[in-house]
Design a protein around this motif. Structure first.
Motif, PDB file in Angstrom:
ATOM      1  N   ALA A 130       0.830  -1.205   0.000  1.00 17.55           N
ATOM      2  CA  ALA A 130       0.000   0.000   0.000  1.00 17.55           C
ATOM      3  C   ALA A 130       0.865   1.257   0.000  1.00 17.55           C
ATOM      4  CB  ALA A 130      -0.923  -0.010   1.217  1.00 17.55           C
ATOM      5  N   ILE A 131       1.954   1.261   0.772  1.00 18.89           N
ATOM      6  CA  ILE A 131       2.846   2.427   0.803  1.00 18.89           C
ATOM      7  C   ILE A 131       3.500   2.629  -0.565  1.00 18.89           C
ATOM      8  CG2 ILE A 131       4.986   3.337   1.776  1.00 18.89           C
ATOM      9  CD1 ILE A 131       4.241   1.976   4.414  1.00 18.89           C
ATOM     10  N   LEU A 158       3.074   6.120  -2.861  1.00 16.99           N
ATOM     11  CA  LEU A 158       4.188   7.027  -2.564  1.00 16.99           C
ATOM     12  C   LEU A 158       4.009   8.445  -3.123  1.00 16.99           C
ATOM     13  CD1 LEU A 158       7.471   4.938  -2.802  1.00 16.99           C
ATOM     14  CD2 LEU A 158       6.609   6.196  -0.826  1.00 16.99           C
ATOM     15  N   PRO A 159       3.585   8.628  -4.367  1.00 17.92           N
ATOM     16  CA  PRO A 159       3.456  10.006  -4.874  1.00 17.92           C
ATOM     17  C   PRO A 159       2.521  10.866  -4.035  1.00 17.92           C
ATOM     18  CG  PRO A 159       3.395   8.432  -6.686  1.00 17.92           C
ATOM     19  CD  PRO A 159       3.317   7.621  -5.417  1.00 17.92           C
ATOM     20  N   ALA A 160       1.418  10.275  -3.551  1.00 15.42           N
ATOM     21  CA  ALA A 160       0.461  11.042  -2.754  1.00 15.42           C
ATOM     22  C   ALA A 160       0.924  11.204  -1.313  1.00 15.42           C
ATOM     23  CB  ALA A 160      -0.905  10.355  -2.788  1.00 15.42           C
ATOM     24  N   LEU A 161       1.570  10.171  -0.761  1.00  8.94           N
ATOM     25  CA  LEU A 161       1.984  10.214   0.643  1.00  8.94           C
ATOM     26  C   LEU A 161       3.221  11.086   0.853  1.00  8.94           C
ATOM     27  CD1 LEU A 161       1.594   6.442   1.647  1.00  8.94           C
ATOM     28  CD2 LEU A 161       0.037   8.330   2.177  1.00  8.94           C
ATOM     29  N   ALA A 220       7.359   8.381   3.988  1.00  8.88           N
ATOM     30  CA  ALA A 220       7.170   8.057   2.571  1.00  8.88           C
ATOM     31  C   ALA A 220       8.119   8.834   1.655  1.00  8.88           C
ATOM     32  CB  ALA A 220       5.721   8.330   2.173  1.00  8.88           C
ATOM     33  N   GLN A 221       9.193   9.364   2.204  1.00  4.81           N
ATOM     34  CA  GLN A 221      10.127  10.130   1.369  1.00  4.81           C
ATOM     35  C   GLN A 221      10.899   9.231   0.408  1.00  4.81           C
ATOM     36  OE1 GLN A 221       9.879  13.599   1.427  1.00  4.81           O
ATOM     37  NE2 GLN A 221       8.144  12.743   2.578  1.00  4.81           N
ATOM     38  N   THR A 280      -3.967   4.899  -2.047  1.00  6.50           N
ATOM     39  CA  THR A 280      -4.633   5.821  -2.975  1.00  6.50           C
ATOM     40  C   THR A 280      -5.693   5.155  -3.853  1.00  6.50           C
ATOM     41  OG1 THR A 280      -2.742   5.535  -4.474  1.00  6.50           O
ATOM     42  CG2 THR A 280      -2.747   7.480  -3.064  1.00  6.50           C
ATOM     43  N   LYS A 281      -5.583   3.859  -4.063  1.00  5.19           N
ATOM     44  CA  LYS A 281      -6.588   3.219  -4.929  1.00  5.19           C
ATOM     45  C   LYS A 281      -7.955   3.121  -4.251  1.00  5.19           C
ATOM     46  CE  LYS A 281      -5.374  -1.632  -3.878  1.00  5.19           C
ATOM     47  NZ  LYS A 281      -4.837  -2.871  -4.458  1.00  5.19           N
ATOM     48  N   PHE A 282      -8.017   3.447  -2.949  1.00  2.00           N
ATOM     49  CA  PHE A 282      -9.292   3.411  -2.240  1.00  2.00           C
ATOM     50  C   PHE A 282      -9.804   4.812  -1.903  1.00  2.00           C
ATOM     51  CE2 PHE A 282      -7.247  -0.669  -1.221  1.00  2.00           C
ATOM     52  CZ  PHE A 282      -8.247  -1.550  -1.629  1.00  2.00           C
ATOM     53  N   GLU A 283      -9.141   5.840  -2.442  1.00  2.00           N
ATOM     54  CA  GLU A 283      -9.566   7.213  -2.164  1.00  2.00           C
ATOM     55  C   GLU A 283     -10.929   7.510  -2.783  1.00  2.00           C
ATOM     56  OE1 GLU A 283      -6.493   9.774  -3.589  1.00  2.00           O
ATOM     57  OE2 GLU A 283      -5.318   9.640  -1.744  1.00  2.00           O
TER      58      GLU A 283
END
Length: 370
Positions: A217-218, A222-225, A232-233, A294-297
């Protein structure tokens, strides 16, 4: 739950148990087969002075082992190990209570029972305390770890026969140059369920087996987090997520931090993480954090989780205050707080670094109070 005495006929089971689990706070975190075979051969698990027991849960599953040493002495020692997948369920403290029953039930009338652990093994220390053991010593640089080639502090916990028979716990009164130190009362932490549900979600404590799902999931998000989350850097390695999960499980057991994982009821999929952080049990007060794959946003899952976790904090943990803190520019996080009914109490100017550590940011403080 009960203890079942280990026998030599179960040698292969014991070797499998010891070599397929990890023991991060022991001298050898990954013992090999030859080492265990040699220890068995030399009487390290069964002799006149050592007995080994399986720790079995109510379903008869072997979830751990406990080895009791120095049985011919008046003060036996023990070594307790719970398998990776069974940590965080309270088996350790239940097993220690059974060990105490066994030792103090012996006809020789043992005086006391004691165990040692590394000072930073917070989960084991909490296990001792829940089983009625008392911290009796802090030994500086007394625990050598070959893996890190470093010494750690060690702590000793004990239970006296008198306390066991009376069902009491007598704290040690520490003295310094003849003056008794004041012992402040520890806050009372209520018992609570480690799993609960909302309309669409199962919300529960972390488990070591969650690591692959969390890692995926991370990496997927990554782009959003990366803009808001320091962790998440960079894309994590799976072993780093596994190490982080061990710490989360330990922190949950000790009630230092209550990470909570979110799963869809319908499919069982892991969708994100939340939890209660920066805990002050003396009040009690908590801070809710959250992130989502993000796929569950776009489905309202985070708001639903925050509302249910807030309810859990007030109803099950007797919270007086629950906060949400977020970057002033994090519009999505602020919207979650507002939809969940939190009130903006203020904005702290230049309060925190950005997730990448390159700039100062303002922090919005939202809260609900009882």
């Amino acid at each position: 739950m009960h203890l079942q005495e280990w026998t030599m006929e179960e040698q292969e089971q014991l070797i499998h148990f010891m070599t397929t689990n990890t023991w991060p706070y022991h001298g050898n975190s990954h013992p090999g087969r030859q080492l265990i075979e040699k220890a068995i051969e030399e009487g390290g698990y069964e002799s006149d002075v050592v007995k080994t027991f399986w720790v079995e849960n109510d379903s008869g599953q072997k979830v751990g082992i406990v080895k009791i040493h120095d049985l011919q002495d008046e003060i036996p020692l023990f070594d307790l190990r719970i398998e990776d997948m069974s940590r965080g369920y309270g088996y350790g403290s239940k097993a220690l209570k059974l060990v105490a029953e066994y030792v103090f039930g012996l006809p020789e009338k043992k005086i006391r029972l004691e165990g040692h652990t590394r000072q930073d093994n917070l989960a084991m220390r909490k296990t001792f305390e829940r089983a009625g053991f008392v911290k009796e010593a802090h030994l500086r640089k007394a625990w050598f770890s070959p893996k890190e080639n470093s010494y750690y502090d060690a702590v000793t916990y004990g239970m006296t026969r008198e306390d066991f028979l009376a069902g009491t716990t007598t704290p040690v009164v520490w003295e310094d140059e003849g003056k008794q130190s004041k012992v402040s009362a520890a806050p009372i932490i209520p018992n609570f369920s480690e799993t609960f549900e909302s309309e669409r979600l199962v919300i529960r404590a972390p488990k070591l087996g969650d690591a692959p799902d969390v890692w995926n999931a991370i990496c997927n998000s990554l782009p959003a987090l990366r803009e808001w989350m320091p962790f998440a850097q960079q894309a994590p390695e799976l072993h780093q997520t596994e190490d982080n999960m061990r710490r989360a499980v330990a922190d949950f057991v000790t009630r230092e931090d209550l990470r909570l994982h979110l799963f869809l009821k319908e499919t069982g999929e892991f969708i994100g993480s939340s939890g209660l952080h920066r805990i002050d049990w003396a009040i009690p007060k908590f801070e809710i954090g959250y992130w989502l794959d993000t796929k569950f946003e776009g489905n309202g899952y985070v708001t639903e989780a925050v509302e249910r976790i807030t309810q859990f904090a007030f109803e099950d943990l007797a919270a007086r205050r629950v906060e949400i803190r977020c970057d002033e520019e994090n519009a999505k996080s602020r919207s979650v707080a507002e939809r969940a009914g939190f009130v903006l109490e203020g904005t702290l100017k230049q309060d925190a670094l950005s997730a990448d550590g390159n700039s100062l940011r303002n922090t919005c403080v939202y809260a609900k109070i009882d």
